[in-house]
Design an enzyme around this catalytic site. Structure first.
Site, short mmCIF file in Angstrom:
data_model
loop_
_atom_site.label_atom_id
_atom_site.label_comp_id
_atom_site.label_asym_id
_atom_site.label_seq_id
_atom_site.Cartn_x
_atom_site.Cartn_y
_atom_site.Cartn_z
CG HIS A 38 -2.97 -1.28 -6.92
ND1 HIS A 38 -3.20 -0.63 -5.99
CD2 HIS A 38 -3.07 -2.59 -6.75
CE1 HIS A 38 -3.63 -1.30 -4.90
NE2 HIS A 38 -3.34 -2.54 -5.13
CD GLU A 66 -2.91 2.93 -5.31
OE1 GLU A 66 -1.66 2.61 -5.20
OE2 GLU A 66 -3.86 2.10 -5.42
NE ARG A 124 -4.29 -1.50 0.07
CZ ARG A 124 -4.36 -2.45 -0.82
NH1 ARG A 124 -3.24 -2.82 -1.56
NH2 ARG A 124 -5.49 -3.29 -0.71
CG ASP A 153 1.72 -2.71 -8.35
OD1 ASP A 153 1.77 -2.35 -9.53
OD2 ASP A 153 0.92 -3.54 -7.68
P1 NAD Z 1 -1.98 -11.29 5.04
O1 NAD Z 1 -2.75 -10.61 6.02
O2 NAD Z 1 -1.82 -12.62 4.53
O3 NAD Z 1 -0.40 -10.87 5.78
C1 NAD Z 1 -0.05 -9.56 6.25
C2 NAD Z 1 1.00 -10.00 7.16
O4 NAD Z 1 1.41 -8.61 7.67
C3 NAD Z 1 0.65 -10.68 8.38
O5 NAD Z 1 1.57 -11.83 8.51
C4 NAD Z 1 0.63 -9.76 9.50
O6 NAD Z 1 1.22 -10.52 10.94
C5 NAD Z 1 1.72 -8.69 9.15
N1 NAD Z 1 1.59 -7.43 9.80
C6 NAD Z 1 0.64 -7.00 10.42
N2 NAD Z 1 1.24 -5.69 11.00
C7 NAD Z 1 2.32 -5.86 10.94
C8 NAD Z 1 3.34 -4.62 11.25
N3 NAD Z 1 2.83 -3.66 11.98
N4 NAD Z 1 4.69 -5.14 11.02
C9 NAD Z 1 5.04 -6.26 10.24
N5 NAD Z 1 4.17 -7.20 9.61
C10 NAD Z 1 2.84 -6.99 10.03
O7 NAD Z 1 -1.96 -10.28 3.83
P2 NAD Z 1 -1.21 -10.50 2.11
O8 NAD Z 1 -2.24 -11.06 1.44
O9 NAD Z 1 0.13 -11.05 2.32
O10 NAD Z 1 -1.26 -9.04 1.69
C11 NAD Z 1 -0.31 -8.03 2.29
C12 NAD Z 1 -0.64 -6.86 1.61
O11 NAD Z 1 -0.47 -6.74 0.29
C13 NAD Z 1 -2.13 -6.51 1.71
O12 NAD Z 1 -2.47 -5.67 3.00
C14 NAD Z 1 -2.44 -5.39 0.72
O13 NAD Z 1 -2.21 -4.13 1.16
C15 NAD Z 1 -1.34 -5.74 -0.39
N6 NAD Z 1 -1.80 -6.17 -1.70
C16 NAD Z 1 -1.60 -5.67 -2.72
C17 NAD Z 1 -1.85 -5.99 -3.98
C18 NAD Z 1 -1.53 -5.35 -5.41
O14 NAD Z 1 -2.08 -5.61 -6.51
N7 NAD Z 1 -0.45 -4.45 -5.18
C19 NAD Z 1 -2.65 -7.07 -4.12
C20 NAD Z 1 -2.93 -7.89 -3.02
C21 NAD Z 1 -2.50 -7.32 -1.64
#
Ligand code: NAD
Length: 341
Positions: A304, A272, A243, A267
């Protein structure tokens, strides 16, 4: 009263719809039979008025789902907010609870899609294939300026080791990188694969490449900032497919100007919602920070698109429909991580 007994029809109002959303949601609706209403516009306090007799509203990453919008949706008889994405930082969950709205998301549609895009950004920034492509087409076969480095043996620091962070760690290990990770929960499974969990400061100090895979929240906002950049190795590569607001844009611009940051791949971008998912090629862009970022030769911006694979869009459509169906029939979803409120 079951959600099925309300006056509204099983209509889903989609916001921020692109042609590919229509294609995939129409394709997989046959076995569900919902009525689908597609709006190209973003959901916000003004556009919420477009909703007519829909029980469900389906939103994406840049839709505005704040208290003002949620109040309007509740007044219109909407019962379910279905996010067709994983991140939910744009939704006021407390307000949703207050107005008795259910909120669901697609927790993991294709972690590989995002992880693979993060690696694609690393390879592009490092080996400059985007520049080589253009050069060769102009019959410039010189290699000057295209020098890269071996990824093998380099240290990659991952912040956030959920579904995407885990998938990305596997790819990095496959390339022969040393992988450091920081998360609020450690993973024994990843440790077994050779990932070393360390402090956030250690990630900043020891990584040649830092890749962000944590959600955006109060703790993670601007995790890459002036102070953390100072700790980083000279010429560090920073990749953000998570994000935009995980990065303090002004601080990375300074870091790039000073040469402290050697490469930046994003990305996602803090502002955005005013830019991405649109063709602005004939417009004068008023956002000076993105223009400055795009002017650096060592910055790669994609709009994105990390999630954008056939497999991911299929999963997004199927999981979104299944979430809605479960909420309508059972008022619950079996996968607890999909249900936010
Ligand atoms: P997820 O929920 O499986 O994993 C998130 C991880 O972050 C978890 O292990 C959690 O414990 C950890 N976390 C939470 N707070 C934290 C902190 N303060 N410090 C460090 N780690 C912390 O989510 P995911 O499916 O792996 O997705 C991660 C992120 O990717 C999403 O939140 C989303 O913003 C982003 N995303 C982007 C796209 C894209 O197209 N660019 C697509 C999907 C997701």
């Amino acid at each position: 009263m079951s959600l099925k007994d309300t006056v509204n029809t099983y209509k889903i109002a989609f916001f921020s719809t692109q042609p590919y959303d229509k294609t995939f949601f129409n394709k997989y609706n046959d076995s569900f039979g919902f009525e689908l209403d597609f709006f190209e516009t973003q959901l916000n306090p003004q556009t919420a008025a477009l909703i007519e007799k829909a029980l469900i509203v389906c939103v994406f990453v840049n839709d505005i789902v704040n208290e003002a919008v949620l109040k309007q949706l509740a007044e219109k008889g909407v019962k379910i907010i279905a996010l067709r994405c994983a991140g939910f930082n744009n939704v006021d969950l407390d307000a949703a609870k207050k107005y008795n709205l259910k909120v669901c998301r697609v927790p993991a549609y294709s972690p590989q899609a995002v992880a693979e895009h993060a690696m694609a950004m690393i390879l592009t920034l490092n080996r400059k294939t985007h520049k080589a492509y253009n050069r060769v087409r102009e019959q410039n076969f010189s290699l000057n300026g295209l020098l890269g480095f071996d990824l093998f043996g380099k240290t990659i620091g991952i912040i956030g080791t959920g579904n995407i962070g885990k998938a990305f760690a596997k790819i990095a290990i496959g390339f022969g990188c040393k992988v450091l990770a920081y998360d609020i929960v450690t993973s024994a499974e990843m440790e077994k694969d050779g990932v070393r969990f360390v402090s956030l400061d250690e990630i900043f100090k020891s990584s040649d490449i830092i890749s962000l895979h944590c959600p955006l929240n109060d703790q993670t906002k601007h995790v890459v900032n002036k102070e953390s950049i100072v700790l980083m190795k000279d010429s560090v590569m920073i990749i953000n497919t998570s994000r935009g607001a995980l990065i303090e844009t002004a601080a990375v611009i300074e870091g790039l100007k000073e040469g402290k940051i050697g490469y930046l791949g994003i990305d996602v971008y803090e502002q955005e919602e005013k830019l991405f998912f649109r063709d602005l090629s004939a417009d004068i862009i008023q956002d000076d920070a993105i223009q400055r970022l795009m002017s650096f030769p060592n910055v790669l911006v994609t709009a994105h698109q990390a999630f954008f694979t056939n497999e991911a869009l299929t999963q997004i459509a199927l999981v979104t429909f299944n979430n809605i169906e479960s909420l309508l029939t059972e008022n619950d979803i079996e996968n607890k991580t999909a249900l936010l409120v």
